[in-house]
Design an enzyme around this catalytic site. Structure first.
Site, PDB file in Angstrom:
ATOM      1  N   ASP A 280       0.846  -1.236   0.026  1.00  8.72           N
ATOM      2  CA  ASP A 280       0.125  -0.062   0.058  1.00  8.72           C
ATOM      3  C   ASP A 280       0.890   1.402  -0.017  1.00  8.72           C
ATOM      4  O   ASP A 280       1.891   1.128   0.772  1.00  8.72           O
ATOM      5  CB  ASP A 280      -0.883   0.235   1.124  1.00  8.72           C
ATOM      6  CG  ASP A 280      -2.116   1.006   1.204  1.00  8.72           C
ATOM      7  OD1 ASP A 280      -3.137   0.826   1.108  1.00  8.72           O
ATOM      8  OD2 ASP A 280      -1.860   2.247   1.009  1.00  8.72           O
ATOM      9  N   ILE A 281       0.607   2.183  -0.894  1.00  7.94           N
ATOM     10  CA  ILE A 281       1.680   3.540  -0.801  1.00  7.94           C
ATOM     11  C   ILE A 281       1.248   4.276   0.155  1.00  7.94           C
ATOM     12  O   ILE A 281       2.342   5.188   0.252  1.00  7.94           O
ATOM     13  CB  ILE A 281       0.795   4.466  -2.147  1.00  7.94           C
ATOM     14  CG1 ILE A 281       1.993   4.982  -2.735  1.00  7.94           C
ATOM     15  CG2 ILE A 281      -0.263   5.085  -2.233  1.00  7.94           C
ATOM     16  CD1 ILE A 281       2.928   4.476  -3.573  1.00  7.94           C
TER      17      ILE A 281
ATOM     18  N   GLN B 147     -15.081   2.670   1.134  1.00  7.41           N
ATOM     19  CA  GLN B 147     -13.955   2.226   0.143  1.00  7.41           C
ATOM     20  C   GLN B 147     -13.501   3.314  -0.767  1.00  7.41           C
ATOM     21  O   GLN B 147     -14.391   4.432  -0.928  1.00  7.41           O
ATOM     22  CB  GLN B 147     -14.853   1.345  -0.718  1.00  7.41           C
ATOM     23  CG  GLN B 147     -13.991   0.761  -2.019  1.00  7.41           C
ATOM     24  CD  GLN B 147     -14.656  -0.274  -2.847  1.00  7.41           C
ATOM     25  OE1 GLN B 147     -16.125  -0.365  -2.705  1.00  7.41           O
ATOM     26  NE2 GLN B 147     -13.995  -0.661  -3.650  1.00  7.41           N
TER      27      GLN B 147
ATOM     28  N   HIS C 287     -10.137  -4.945  -3.382  1.00  8.17           N
ATOM     29  CA  HIS C 287      -9.163  -5.389  -2.811  1.00  8.17           C
ATOM     30  C   HIS C 287      -9.331  -5.709  -1.238  1.00  8.17           C
ATOM     31  O   HIS C 287     -10.051  -5.308  -0.577  1.00  8.17           O
ATOM     32  CB  HIS C 287      -8.123  -4.114  -2.939  1.00  8.17           C
ATOM     33  CG  HIS C 287      -8.496  -2.699  -2.320  1.00  8.17           C
ATOM     34  ND1 HIS C 287      -9.404  -2.183  -2.944  1.00  8.17           N
ATOM     35  CD2 HIS C 287      -8.625  -2.213  -1.096  1.00  8.17           C
ATOM     36  CE1 HIS C 287      -9.904  -0.897  -2.307  1.00  8.17           C
ATOM     37  NE2 HIS C 287      -9.103  -1.151  -1.037  1.00  8.17           N
ATOM     38  N   PHE C 288      -8.223  -6.489  -0.695  1.00  8.13           N
ATOM     39  CA  PHE C 288      -8.093  -6.724   0.522  1.00  8.13           C
ATOM     40  C   PHE C 288      -7.165  -6.065   1.218  1.00  8.13           C
ATOM     41  O   PHE C 288      -5.966  -6.405   0.447  1.00  8.13           O
ATOM     42  CB  PHE C 288      -8.032  -8.350   0.740  1.00  8.13           C
ATOM     43  CG  PHE C 288      -9.616  -9.081   0.775  1.00  8.13           C
ATOM     44  CD1 PHE C 288     -10.289  -8.924   2.201  1.00  8.13           C
ATOM     45  CD2 PHE C 288      -9.891  -9.734  -0.205  1.00  8.13           C
ATOM     46  CE1 PHE C 288     -11.589  -9.672   1.926  1.00  8.13           C
ATOM     47  CE2 PHE C 288     -11.271 -10.325  -0.509  1.00  8.13           C
ATOM     48  CZ  PHE C 288     -12.107 -10.153   0.652  1.00  8.13           C
ATOM     49  N   HIS C 289      -7.042  -5.614   2.529  1.00  9.60           N
ATOM     50  CA  HIS C 289      -5.759  -5.074   3.036  1.00  9.60           C
ATOM     51  C   HIS C 289      -5.191  -6.269   3.952  1.00  9.60           C
ATOM     52  O   HIS C 289      -6.206  -6.713   4.710  1.00  9.60           O
ATOM     53  CB  HIS C 289      -6.074  -3.957   3.780  1.00  9.60           C
ATOM     54  CG  HIS C 289      -6.771  -2.587   3.183  1.00  9.60           C
ATOM     55  ND1 HIS C 289      -5.933  -1.627   3.161  1.00  9.60           N
ATOM     56  CD2 HIS C 289      -7.749  -2.419   2.732  1.00  9.60           C
ATOM     57  CE1 HIS C 289      -6.547  -0.692   2.448  1.00  9.60           C
ATOM     58  NE2 HIS C 289      -7.735  -1.027   2.136  1.00  9.60           N
TER      59      HIS C 289
HETATM   60  P1  AMP Z   1      -9.871   1.500   0.556  1.00 11.94           P
HETATM   61  O1  AMP Z   1     -10.037   2.641   1.536  1.00 11.94           O
HETATM   62  O2  AMP Z   1     -10.088   0.175   1.142  1.00 11.94           O
HETATM   63  O3  AMP Z   1     -10.345   1.820  -0.584  1.00 11.94           O
HETATM   64  O4  AMP Z   1      -8.192   1.661   0.707  1.00 11.94           O
HETATM   65  C1  AMP Z   1      -7.639   1.840  -0.680  1.00 11.94           C
HETATM   66  C2  AMP Z   1      -6.010   2.009  -0.569  1.00 11.94           C
HETATM   67  O5  AMP Z   1      -5.427   1.958  -1.710  1.00 11.94           O
HETATM   68  C3  AMP Z   1      -5.658   3.167   0.385  1.00 11.94           C
HETATM   69  O6  AMP Z   1      -5.073   2.296   1.598  1.00 11.94           O
HETATM   70  C4  AMP Z   1      -4.307   3.566  -0.485  1.00 11.94           C
HETATM   71  O7  AMP Z   1      -3.356   4.055   0.359  1.00 11.94           O
HETATM   72  C5  AMP Z   1      -4.126   2.466  -1.286  1.00 11.94           C
HETATM   73  N1  AMP Z   1      -3.803   2.992  -2.810  1.00 11.94           N
HETATM   74  C6  AMP Z   1      -4.360   4.011  -3.326  1.00 11.94           C
HETATM   75  N2  AMP Z   1      -3.425   4.306  -4.806  1.00 11.94           N
HETATM   76  C7  AMP Z   1      -2.367   3.531  -4.562  1.00 11.94           C
HETATM   77  C8  AMP Z   1      -1.253   3.232  -5.388  1.00 11.94           C
HETATM   78  N3  AMP Z   1      -1.002   3.631  -6.350  1.00 11.94           N
HETATM   79  N4  AMP Z   1      -0.547   2.073  -5.034  1.00 11.94           N
HETATM   80  C9  AMP Z   1      -0.561   1.594  -3.650  1.00 11.94           C
HETATM   81  N5  AMP Z   1      -1.573   1.729  -3.070  1.00 11.94           N
HETATM   82  C10 AMP Z   1      -2.652   2.610  -3.314  1.00 11.94           C
END
Ligand code: AMP
Ligand code: ZN
Length: 133
Positions: free
Chosen positions: A30-31, A93, A99-101
């Protein structure tokens, strides 16, 4: 989906820090990590969230979640993880590619997920279960 950042990542068109890939699943850091090795696991095909992902794709993604937590435990000594999926804007979201974290956790990491509980709602449980019949 040409504009979706996670589709671009899965196709290798946007920068990512890959930790796993097979023909249908991709996983990367995750970025904006909330802990070390905070990881996202996605299907390569575009689905918005838990509501539209087909079961067979979901199972493949989940199998990789399992594979990675085992790898993280063996290689990194990570013994505590939270697995999180948000599906829908009102469920917080932010990126609309399913996606899963994987969030590794440890004592003193400075994180604290808190839910407000409502034990008084137990009185509604009978009616709630009834609505599903
Ligand atoms: P969510 O709130 O569950 O939709 O989480 C989206 C996640 O995607 C967040 O934790 C962001 O930090 C992550 N994210 C967004 N853009 C990128 C990217 N280009 N590379 C890696 N992670 C990302
Ligand atoms: Zn996508």
């Amino acid at each position: 989906m040409s504009t979706c950042i996670f589709c671009k990542i899965a196709r290798g068109e946007a920068r990512s820090w890959k930790v796993y890939e097979d023909e249908s699943v991709y996983a990367f850091l995750d970025i904006n990590p909330v802990s070390e090795y905070h990881t996202l696991v996605i299907p390569k095909a575009h689905y918005e969230n838990i509501f539209d992902v087909p079961e067979h794709e979901l199972l493949r993604v989940m199998a990789v979640v399992k594979k990675l937590v085992v790898l993280y435990r063996e290689r990194l000594g990570i013994n505590h993880v939270q697995i999180i999926n948000s599906s829908g804007r009102e469920a917080q979201q932010d990126v609309f590619h399913m996606h899963f974290h994987i969030v590794p956790r440890k004592a003193g990491d400075g994180q604290n997920v808190v839910w407000r509980t409502h034990p008084e709602w137990r009185e509604k449980f009978d009616a709630m279960v009834e609505r599903l019949k």
